[in-house]
Design a protein around this motif. Structure first.
Motif, short mmCIF file in Angstrom:
data_model
loop_
_atom_site.label_atom_id
_atom_site.label_comp_id
_atom_site.label_asym_id
_atom_site.label_seq_id
_atom_site.Cartn_x
_atom_site.Cartn_y
_atom_site.Cartn_z
N LEU A 52 1.18 -1.64 0.34
CA LEU A 52 -0.22 0.03 -0.46
C LEU A 52 1.05 0.74 -0.11
O LEU A 52 2.12 1.24 0.26
N SER A 53 0.25 2.29 -0.44
CA SER A 53 1.13 3.97 -0.72
C SER A 53 1.62 4.32 0.61
O SER A 53 2.16 5.33 0.91
N ARG A 54 0.67 3.81 1.83
CA ARG A 54 0.97 4.50 2.54
C ARG A 54 0.63 2.88 3.92
O ARG A 54 -0.32 2.23 4.16
N PRO A 55 1.22 3.00 5.42
CA PRO A 55 1.46 2.11 6.30
C PRO A 55 -0.15 2.07 7.10
O PRO A 55 -0.69 3.04 7.13
N VAL A 56 -0.24 1.34 7.43
CA VAL A 56 -1.64 0.96 7.81
C VAL A 56 -1.17 0.30 9.14
O VAL A 56 -0.90 -0.84 9.26
N THR A 57 -2.25 0.54 10.40
CA THR A 57 -2.80 -0.21 11.41
C THR A 57 -2.77 -1.96 11.20
O THR A 57 -3.28 -2.09 10.24
N GLU A 58 -2.25 -3.12 11.60
CA GLU A 58 -2.57 -4.16 11.17
C GLU A 58 -3.72 -4.71 11.23
O GLU A 58 -4.97 -5.09 10.91
N VAL A 59 -4.93 -3.79 12.37
CA VAL A 59 -6.93 -3.92 11.75
C VAL A 59 -7.18 -3.52 10.79
O VAL A 59 -8.50 -3.90 10.33
N ARG A 60 -6.39 -2.58 10.16
CA ARG A 60 -7.47 -1.91 8.39
C ARG A 60 -6.53 -2.73 7.23
O ARG A 60 -7.47 -2.95 6.77
N LEU A 61 -5.04 -3.77 8.15
CA LEU A 61 -5.21 -4.09 7.42
C LEU A 61 -5.12 -5.67 6.61
O LEU A 61 -6.06 -6.11 5.66
N LYS A 62 -5.68 -6.62 8.36
CA LYS A 62 -7.11 -7.23 7.97
C LYS A 62 -8.22 -7.19 7.34
O LYS A 62 -8.34 -7.54 6.59
N ALA A 63 -9.00 -6.06 7.52
CA ALA A 63 -10.16 -5.20 6.46
C ALA A 63 -9.76 -5.93 5.55
O ALA A 63 -10.29 -5.66 4.19
N ILE A 64 -8.49 -5.06 4.86
CA ILE A 64 -7.63 -5.14 3.73
C ILE A 64 -8.15 -6.08 3.32
O ILE A 64 -8.20 -6.47 2.03
N ARG A 65 -7.48 -7.44 3.95
CA ARG A 65 -7.08 -8.47 3.33
C ARG A 65 -7.95 -9.30 2.79
O ARG A 65 -8.15 -10.31 2.65
N LYS A 66 -9.49 -8.92 4.03
CA LYS A 66 -10.76 -9.65 4.32
C LYS A 66 -11.14 -9.63 2.81
O LYS A 66 -11.22 -10.62 1.38
N LYS A 67 -11.19 -8.54 2.26
CA LYS A 67 -11.67 -7.61 0.94
C LYS A 67 -11.37 -8.26 -0.39
O LYS A 67 -11.72 -8.79 -1.04
N GLU A 68 -10.14 -8.24 -0.03
CA GLU A 68 -9.41 -8.88 -1.16
C GLU A 68 -9.79 -10.25 -1.15
O GLU A 68 -9.56 -10.99 -3.22
#
Length: 233
Positions: A52-68
């Protein structure tokens, strides 16, 4: 050996994108042959390195990867995804639960075969190795075949060179890479695999997800998926 396409398959992976990077072509080919594929993702990959273009929290990254994962699974016509939501990077400490939860799902699905990682987990990631161990136990318990991701000997040196630096990371084992000899090869559609991988933008980089691989390895990974085979006990 009779190939497993056109059957009911259970794919047991550690993180979102594992199913696509390793087996997208096989999942698609199974659907084309009239088979059904079910995927267990042990974690949502909250500790995965991010494109990603900017760092994200672990909680946010989990949500992103769930959608992916959901988008890739829909594209590949996966019948159902079973997320366990276990801690990323800790699966080797949770083997009893990993086996128990995976076995419960496998009994619900009733697969003809289980597909997962081999003893080295392809990249040496401890989560991959743990999932592979659980998958072996599940296949043995249910007395069904196990097929594990591998590479032919000619591709191993390039692949090992690519993952060498990762072995300094505590999530990876320092042990010597081991790749079982392929028993089954599945010819795949490169366009399908690239498209499926593009959904995992946070991990595989978007529209050119295999561009960083050495040329020979990239060509092979987009043409064929390789599996070792273990008969049920």
């Amino acid at each position: 050996m009779k190939i497993f396409l056109g059957k009911k398959l259970l794919i047991f992976t550690a993180h979102p994108d594992d199913e696509t990077f390793g087996m997208a072509g096989t999942i698609w080919a199974n659907s084309q042959k009239g088979g059904r594929t079910f995927v267990i993702s042990a974690t949502y990959g909250g500790k995965g390195s991010s494109h990603l273009s900017r760092p994200v929290t672990e909680v946010r990254l989990k949500a992103i990867r769930k959608k992916e994962l959901a988008r890739a699974a829909r594209f590949l016509r996966v019948s159902r995804v079973y997320p366990l939501d276990l801690p990323d990077g800790k699966l080797h400490t949770l083997l009893p639960r990993l086996f128990r939860d995976g076995l419960r799902i496998a009994r619900q699905v009733g697969p003809d075969a289980v597909l997962s990682f081999g003893r080295y987990g392809m990249s040496g990631h401890r989560d991959h190795i743990a999932v592979g161990q659980a998958a072996r136990r599940i296949a043995a318990k249910l007395r069904i075949p196990l097929f594990t991701l591998t590479l032919p000997p000619g591709l191993v040196p390039d692949f090992v060179a690519r993952i060498k630096l990762r072995r300094r990371n505590p999530h990876y084992t320092p042990s010597r890479p081991v790749f079982e000899r392929p028993a089954v090869t599945v010819a795949i559609d490169a366009k399908i695999k690239i498209r499926a991988a593009s959904f995992h933008r946070s991990q595989l980089g978007g529209e050119k997800p295999f561009a960083s691989l050495p040329p020979a390895l990239r060509r092979a990974r987009l043409q064929t998926e390789y599996f070792a085979h273990k008969n049920p006990r």
